[in-house]
Design an enzyme around this catalytic site. Structure first.
Site, mmCIF file in Angstrom:
data_model
loop_
_atom_site.group_PDB
_atom_site.id
_atom_site.type_symbol
_atom_site.label_atom_id
_atom_site.label_comp_id
_atom_site.label_asym_id
_atom_site.label_seq_id
_atom_site.Cartn_x
_atom_site.Cartn_y
_atom_site.Cartn_z
ATOM 1 N N LYS A 1 0.853 -1.199 0.000
ATOM 2 C CA LYS A 1 0.000 0.000 0.000
ATOM 3 C C LYS A 1 0.885 1.245 0.000
ATOM 4 C CE LYS A 1 -3.952 1.823 2.697
ATOM 5 N NZ LYS A 1 -4.756 1.632 3.924
ATOM 6 N N SER B 1 -9.694 1.740 2.844
ATOM 7 C CA SER B 1 -8.778 2.475 2.002
ATOM 8 C C SER B 1 -7.766 1.591 1.278
ATOM 9 C CB SER B 1 -8.031 3.528 2.829
ATOM 10 O OG SER B 1 -7.193 2.914 3.798
ATOM 11 N N SER C 1 -10.093 -0.498 6.988
ATOM 12 C CA SER C 1 -9.358 -0.350 5.723
ATOM 13 C C SER C 1 -8.643 -1.598 5.223
ATOM 14 C CB SER C 1 -8.353 0.802 5.814
ATOM 15 O OG SER C 1 -9.035 2.028 5.695
#
Lengths: 102, 459
Positions: free
Chosen positions: B68, B143, B167
Site C-alpha cells: 500500500k 482504504s 481499511s
C-alpha cells in the site's frame, strides 16, 4: 473562536487555523459537510458517560522510554534530509516568511 | 498461471524447485498488463525480476508482494495517493516493509488507496479510483482498495495493507479476499503515513487465512521506533491453522441492525457450518454500532488534524492547497473538534464512549471466544457511490469501527458470492486484544469447510 452552533460553523476561521486555503465555493460545501457529520456525532450525546473515564490509547503501555543516545544509523545525512525539500540554500531548508505578516 | 497460487503454495513450490522465479514473474507480468485498467498500482517496481535473485533460501523465497502506498519505501516514490506527496521519495524504510524485505519478499509496486487512507472506496485517491476486479462497475472498497484489488486479480501473491477502522477488512469483503487486521500495537506503525495514531494497524491482505497468518509472522513484533508497538511475545500464527473449533463459543453480533435487512438472509445460513464443526453459535447483543460511527468520526478527525499538520511543503511534498476535498474536510473538522470550547464536548466525550465499547467487549468476551458479524453492510457499491458524501466511509465501516477504536484483532473471510454480479460478502471475526490466533482458527475453519474462497482447492 467565535460562538457557533452546528448551523453556523466558523469555516473560514477553522480554515485559517488548519492552514488550508479555501475558496467560497469550498466554504459552502464544507459547511454542509460539517453539518451532516456533526448530526451523526450528536447521537453520542445520548450516551451516559458521567461515570466513565476516557481511553486515549488501548495498549495499556505506560511511560515508554528509551536511552537518550545518538544512533547514527538512524540519522539522515544532510543530503538525505534535504533530498525532498522544494527549496534549499547552502544546506538549509528555505521556509516562507511568517513574521511581520498580517 | 503461477501468480494465482497461494502464498503457501508459492513458497513451497519455489523451494521444492517445482516452479521457478522466472516462470512466476513472467505470469505476474502478464497479469499486470491484462489488469492495468484496474488502476491498482500507482508505481511499479521495474526491476522486480532482478530483486528476486538469491532470495530462494529466504523464508518468503522471493514472492511478489504488493505494498500500500502509505508505507514509506526507501528511494521509491510514496504518495499516500495524494498529490501533496506527488514527488516524495522517502529516504528511509518503514518497519513493516523492511521486515518483509528482510524475510525475502519482493515488492511488485505501490498500491492505490483513498488519499491519506481517508475513506472506504479508493475513490478519494488523487490518482483515480481503483476498480473492483470481481466486477469492474463496482468499487474495491478502501482504504486499502489497491492492495485488495491486486490480490483479487492475482497481480501479487499477497499484499500489505493498513487499517484504521475497516481499511483492511472492508476492501477484502468487497473484493472477496482475506484481510487480517492485527491487534493495535502488534505491528509497528513506523514509516506509515500517520492517520489516526491510536488505531492505525498495518496488516496483510491475502488469498487464504493461512497466507495472512504466514505474513503476519514476519510483520509482528516490537519496534523501538514505535513506542506504541508491544513487546508481547509473538506466537507462530500458523500454528493455529487447521485446529478444531469444537466447543468454541461464537457470538453473532450486529445482525439485527435495520440497515442489514436485505443481506441478513444471505449471511445467516453461513453460520451453520460452525455448528456442524461443533462450535456453539449464539446471538449476542453488543453496544449499538451506530454510536461507534460518531465516536470514530470525532476521534479520527481529531487525530487527522494533528497528524496532517506536518505536511507543510517545506521539508518534503507540496503545499497544503493540494489536499483533496476529503482531507480538507477531515483536517478542518478535527481542528474544530479539538478547539477551545469544543474539545470537551466532542473529543473527551468520544474518548469516554470508547471506554464504553471496551467494557462492552470485555463483557461479551467473558462469554464468547470470538464475535462474528458481517464485515460490510452490503455488497461493493457502484463506482461514483462515495462522491458527495461526507460520511460514506463511516457508514460503510459501521460494523468495524467499534472493534477498531478498541484495538481488537479481526479478520475478513469471504462468506457469500452473488452469482449474478460476482460480488462477495465478507464475514468479520473478532477476538480480544492479542488473540489473533482465535480469529485465524475460526476463519481458517470457515474457509476450509465452505466454498466461498475463490482460491480454495477444497470444499
Amino acid at each position: 473562536m467565535p460562538k457557533s452552533s452546528s448551523n453556523s460553523i466558523p469555516v473560514q476561521h477553522i480554515a485559517k487555523l488548519s492552514n488550508i486555503p479555501i475558496t467560497s465555493d469550498e466554504e459552502e460545501a464544507l459547511t454542509h459537510a460539517f453539518v451532516d457529520t456533526l448530526k451523526v456525532v450528536e447521537e453520542l450525546k445520548s450516551v451516559d458517560v458521567s461515570k466513565v473515564q476516557p481511553t486515549f490509547q488501548v495498549t495499556g503501555l505506560e511511560n515508554v522510554w528509551r536511552e537518550d543516545m545518538i544512533d547514527e544509523k538512524k540519522m539522515f545525512t544532510q543530503a538525505e534530509a534535504l533530498f525532498n525539500a522544494k527549496q534549499s540554500y547552502d544546506g538549509y531548508f528555505v521556509v516562507p516568511q511568517v513574521i511581520d505578516q498580517d | 498461471m503461477l501468480n494465482t497460487l497461494t502464498l503457501k503454495n508459492t513458497i513451497d513450490q519455489l523451494k521444492r524447485k517445482k516452479i521457478s522465479h522466472k516462470e512466476l514473474y513472467t505470469d505476474l507480468r502478464r497479469s499486470l498488463e491484462q489488469n492495468s485498467e484496474l488502476n491498482a498500482y500507482l508505481t511499479l517496481n521495474e526491476h522486480m525480476e532482478k530483486d528476486v535473485e538469491n532470495l530462494l533460501d529466504t523464508p518468503l523465497a522471493g514472492v511478489p508482494i504488493a505494498i500500500k502506498d502509505n508505507f514509506c519505501t526507501k528511494n521509491v516514490r510514496t504518495t499516500a495517493s495524494s498529490t501533496v506527496l506527488d514527488h516524495f521519495i522517502p529516504q528511509f524504510e518503514s518497519t513493516a516493509t523492511r521486515k518483509l524485505k528482510e524475510a525475502g519478499g519482493v515488492f511488485v509496486g505501490k498500491t492505490n488507496l483513498d488519499a491519506w487512507a481517508h475513506g472506504s472506496s479508493t475513490e478519494t485517491s488523487q490518482y483515480g479510483r481503483t476498480l473492483n476486479p470481481r466486477n469492474k462497475e463496482h468499487l474495491p472498497g478502501g482504504s486499502s482498495g489497491g492492495s485488495a484489488a491486486a490480490v483479487a486479480s492475482d497481480m501479487c501473491t499477497i499484499a500489505l495493507g493498513s487499517e484504521t477502522a475497516g481499511s483492511i477488512r472492508q476492501p477484502s469483503a468487497w473484493c472477496g479476499t482475506v484481510g487480517l487486521k492485527p491487534t493495535y500495537g502488534r505491528v509497528s506503525r513506523y514509516g506509515v503515513a500517520a492517520m489516526m495514531s491510536s488505531t492505525d494497524s498495518p496488516g496483510p491482505i491475502g488469498k487464504t487465512v493461512e497466507d495472512t497468518a504466514i505474513l503476519l509472522n514476519y510483520l509482528a513484533g516490537h519496534d523501538q521506533n514505535d513506542g506504541t508497538s508491544s513487546s508481547k511475545e509473538v506466537p507462530d500464527f500458523t500454528q493455529t491453522i487447521g485446529k478444531s473449533i469444537k466447543g468454541m463459543k461464537i457470538g453473532v453480533v450486529y445482525l439485527d441492525h435495520p440497515g442489514l435487512a436485505s443481506i441478513k438472509t444471505l449471511f445467516e445460513p453461513q453460520l451453520k457450518v460452525f455448528e456442524t464443526l461443533g462450535a456453539h453459535v449464539e446471538y449476542a447483543t453488543a453496544l449499538n454500532p451506530s454510536y461507534a460511527i460518531g465516536d470514530y468520526t470525532v476521534l479520527q478527525r481529531s487525530e487527522v488534524s494533528s497528524n496532517l499538520a506536518r505536511y507543510d511543503g517545506i521539508r518534503y511534498g507540496n503545499d497544503r492547497s493540494l489536499f483533496g476535498a476529503e482531507a480538507k474536510r477531515r483536517i478542518m473538522l478535527g481542528t474544530f473538534t479539538l478547539s477551545k470550547g469544543y474539545a470537551d464536548k466532542y473529543y473527551s466525550l468520544a474518548q469516554k464512549v470508547r471506554t464504553l465499547f471496551i467494557e462492552d467487549y470485555a463483557k461479551l468476551f467473558q462469554k464468547y471466544d470470538v464475535l462474528v458479524s458481517l464485515t460490510s453492510p452490503g455488497f461493493a457499491k457502484k463506482i461514483g457511490a462515495s462522491e458527495g458524501s461526507a460520511m460514506f466511509g463511516e457508514l460503510e465501516d459501521m460494523l468495524l469501527e467499534a472493534s477498531s477504536i478498541t484495538g481488537l484483532p479481526g479478520i475478513n473471510v469471504p462468506c457469500y458470492r452473488d452469482p449474478a454480479t460476482n460480488l462477495y460478502l465478507g464475514m468479520n471475526i473478532i477476538a480480544p486484544m492479542w488473540q489473533e490466533e482465535k480469529v485465524i482458527t475460526v476463519g481458517d475453519a470457515f474457509e476450509k469447510n465452505t466454498d466461498w474462497n475463490s482460491w480454495s482447492t477444497h470444499g
